[in-house]
Design a protein around this motif. Sequence first.
Motif, PDB file in Angstrom:
ATOM      1  N   ALA A 270      27.516  58.109  38.075  1.00 28.68           N
ATOM      2  CA  ALA A 270      27.017  56.740  37.985  1.00 28.68           C
ATOM      3  C   ALA A 270      27.543  56.056  36.728  1.00 28.68           C
ATOM      4  N   SER A 271      27.473  56.762  35.591  1.00 27.04           N
ATOM      5  CA  SER A 271      27.921  56.158  34.345  1.00 27.04           C
ATOM      6  C   SER A 271      29.421  55.892  34.354  1.00 27.04           C
ATOM      7  N   HIS A 272      30.171  56.720  35.062  1.00 26.13           N
ATOM      8  CA  HIS A 272      31.629  56.550  35.091  1.00 26.13           C
ATOM      9  C   HIS A 272      32.066  55.528  36.122  1.00 26.13           C
ATOM     10  N   GLU A 273      31.525  55.633  37.327  1.00 28.55           N
ATOM     11  CA  GLU A 273      31.992  54.812  38.438  1.00 28.55           C
ATOM     12  C   GLU A 273      31.428  53.398  38.409  1.00 28.55           C
ATOM     13  N   PHE A 274      30.212  53.216  37.903  1.00 28.26           N
ATOM     14  CA  PHE A 274      29.607  51.887  37.910  1.00 28.26           C
ATOM     15  C   PHE A 274      30.064  51.036  36.735  1.00 28.26           C
ATOM     16  N   ARG A 275      30.632  51.672  35.711  1.00 26.66           N
ATOM     17  CA  ARG A 275      31.017  50.911  34.524  1.00 26.66           C
ATOM     18  C   ARG A 275      32.102  49.884  34.857  1.00 26.66           C
ATOM     19  N   THR A 276      33.145  50.308  35.582  1.00 28.50           N
ATOM     20  CA  THR A 276      34.242  49.392  35.900  1.00 28.50           C
ATOM     21  C   THR A 276      33.809  48.253  36.831  1.00 28.50           C
ATOM     22  N   PRO A 277      33.107  48.529  37.969  1.00 31.52           N
ATOM     23  CA  PRO A 277      32.669  47.396  38.818  1.00 31.52           C
ATOM     24  C   PRO A 277      31.776  46.409  38.074  1.00 31.52           C
ATOM     25  N   LEU A 278      30.850  46.924  37.261  1.00 31.41           N
ATOM     26  CA  LEU A 278      29.966  46.025  36.515  1.00 31.41           C
ATOM     27  C   LEU A 278      30.767  45.174  35.536  1.00 31.41           C
ATOM     28  N   ALA A 279      31.790  45.778  34.904  1.00 26.42           N
ATOM     29  CA  ALA A 279      32.621  45.014  33.979  1.00 26.42           C
ATOM     30  C   ALA A 279      33.375  43.915  34.720  1.00 26.42           C
ATOM     31  N   ILE A 280      33.860  44.222  35.943  1.00 21.10           N
ATOM     32  CA  ILE A 280      34.572  43.210  36.737  1.00 21.10           C
ATOM     33  C   ILE A 280      33.630  42.074  37.107  1.00 21.10           C
ATOM     34  N   ILE A 281      32.425  42.431  37.576  1.00 24.24           N
ATOM     35  CA  ILE A 281      31.439  41.397  37.949  1.00 24.24           C
ATOM     36  C   ILE A 281      31.102  40.533  36.736  1.00 24.24           C
ATOM     37  N   ASP A 282      30.869  41.169  35.589  1.00 28.00           N
ATOM     38  CA  ASP A 282      30.481  40.419  34.398  1.00 28.00           C
ATOM     39  C   ASP A 282      31.596  39.487  33.943  1.00 28.00           C
ATOM     40  N   SER A 283      32.846  40.010  33.880  1.00 25.36           N
ATOM     41  CA  SER A 283      33.952  39.172  33.416  1.00 25.36           C
ATOM     42  C   SER A 283      34.218  38.019  34.377  1.00 25.36           C
TER      43      SER A 283
END
Length: 491
Positions: A270-283
């Motif tokens: 969860a910590s590895h895989e969700f970090r990138t999608p959340l960063a994309i959504i946020d940016s």
Amino acid sequence: MLPVLRNRKSLSPLSITLLVMLAGLIGCIVTSGILFEKRKQLVQSITESGSENFTWAFNQLRVEFYRLQALAEGVDDRRETLAGNDWEPALRKRYEIFVSRVNTVNAGTYRDKMATQQIFAETMTPLTDLVAQMDAILDGMQGFNLRAVDLYLSAGRSLAPQIDALTAKAVEVDSARLGDMRDRLVTQEKYEQINLAFQLVILVAFASLAFYGLFRLDRQKQHLVIVADELRQARSHVEKEAEAKRAALQRALTEEQRHSRLQRRFVSMASHEFRTPLAIIDSTAQRILRKLENMNHVELAERINRIRQTVARMGELIETMLEAGRSEEGKTEFNPVDIDIGGVIRQVVKRQRDITPDRQFTEEYVDLPRVHRGDPRLIEHILVNLLANAVKYSPKDSDVLIRVIGIGAGVKVMVTDHGVGIPANELHNIGETFFRASTSAGIPGTGVGLNLVKKFVALHDGSVAIDSRVGIGTTFTIDLPGAKGAGAAAA
């Protein structure tokens, strides 16, 4: 000293007797070894005596002396009538044999054993002198001469009695030596017989004590059997209780370890895989907020669609993790029903095309059955993982081929990409939990999708095959056999 005395007093009479007998047996064994070595030496001495031919050598010296003397006397008697030197070869040959006998007796073992006898020196000294004088006369001559004959005959008259006496003394010395050996051998045999008799006595005593010990042991054994049976029953009861407790603790520990392992895996993924999608959504959301007034509808729709794609990816990750957890716990539900397999596959492909509109998907359907029996939820999950992997591990400008062929009531689904491929030496590991190929470095992934694919295909009694080449692409082939009673094929 006191502890030693107490230990000695604690020994039973039987133990003391056994120790004494054991010491006696060891002594007999040692004595047997000593006697054996002595017998070996005696036999070797007798053998050497026979090989030396001691008496024979001295007797041969005497015989050759008289033979040479007789031949010389014959020549002397015919001195006046001799014609030529036809007598010389025979005399020369006999003389050489005589000289060899003198040299043999006057060296080595023969000389050593007769050196203390006065007759030996009295005889051998003039003999060697005679040989030396005759060799001086014959030196450089081709044949024997009458001067040598005269010298030999004059010396031989005085040497004959001494040679006879020397031969008799050699016989006497050798007989005395052999007699001594015989006496020693007889004594040796007596000692061996005594030692053997003593060993037999000890062995008989040991046998008697053994029978007595067996009698006592039998009585003790009967008592021990009763005690052992009681102990065995008590031990069996204790072992059963301990085994039950151990099994319960082991189950609890295994369950706790499994839950802990699943928890660690879930948190790590969860910590590895969700970090990138959340960063994309946020940016993306921040960019929309900063440039909302200057964005047209097309650009705004593109940004929002990117957010939706990322959210869909996160949804797939969550669903994959939940399925992995259920699979680890053995709680995967399998509910096969009659389905339109073509419709299920087309729906999954459409959803993937909506998520990745920039990717080309080619579909081929051949002879699909009207009805296929399977679990639509699990089949969808199988196809979603295969399509997602095909998109993830291949370039954006490449296409993905989905080919579905009907085989009776079953289907064969092939998903082909033109991506990074899988090394041949890693193909057998594909499908293991959390395993990822070395060519996937730097590409996001959990390593559980293909593990679920294999498990879900196995629930349908199907199989998974992989054909891959590094840098060329990969084809996953899924065989889903049809259930009995399924419908005929449809175009």
